[in-house]
Design a protein around this motif. Structure first.
Motif: not given
Length: 121
Positions: A30-37, A43-45
């Protein structure tokens, strides 16, 4: 401890270890944007097939655990959760390519000896 009770515990613990393995694979994919809330990360998980699979492994493992607890004292059954250390150690090395070293092996052997002593009680 009867053989049937031991088998229930081993199945339960093994499924839980598979769940942890699926979690590990899931969080790495799972990859997030650096500034993800935080909610975006949650939700990604939640959308990860590996994490969902890990939860299913845990759920089925819990059902086996409940059957084991019907026949065993909790004070006898619970230490056998340490079998997960053995399963995870093996999965980590052979399945995930994690490092092997003598210190980890020594710790694992001490845990195993403790389980043997507990099983004879």
């Amino acid at each position: 401890m009867t053989l049937n009770s031991f088998i229930l515990v081993v199945i339960s613990v093994t499924l839980s270890a598979f769940g942890q393995t699926a979690f590990k694979i899931g969080v790495e994919r799972v990859h997030f944007a650096p500034d993800a809330a935080v909610m975006g990360k949650v939700m990604g998980f939640a959308a990860s097939p590996h994490i969902i699979g890990g939860l299913l492994f845990y759920g089925v493992g819990t059902l086996f655990w409940l059957f084991a607890l019907r026949t065993l004292d909790l004070s006898l059954a619970y230490p056998f959760v340490a079998i997960s250390f053995i399963v995870v150690f093996l999965i980590g090395i052979f399945g995930l390519g994690e490092p092997f070293n003598a210190t980890r092996l020594a710790g694992l052997l001490i845990i195993t000896l403790g389980l043997v002593v507990m099983a004879r009680a």
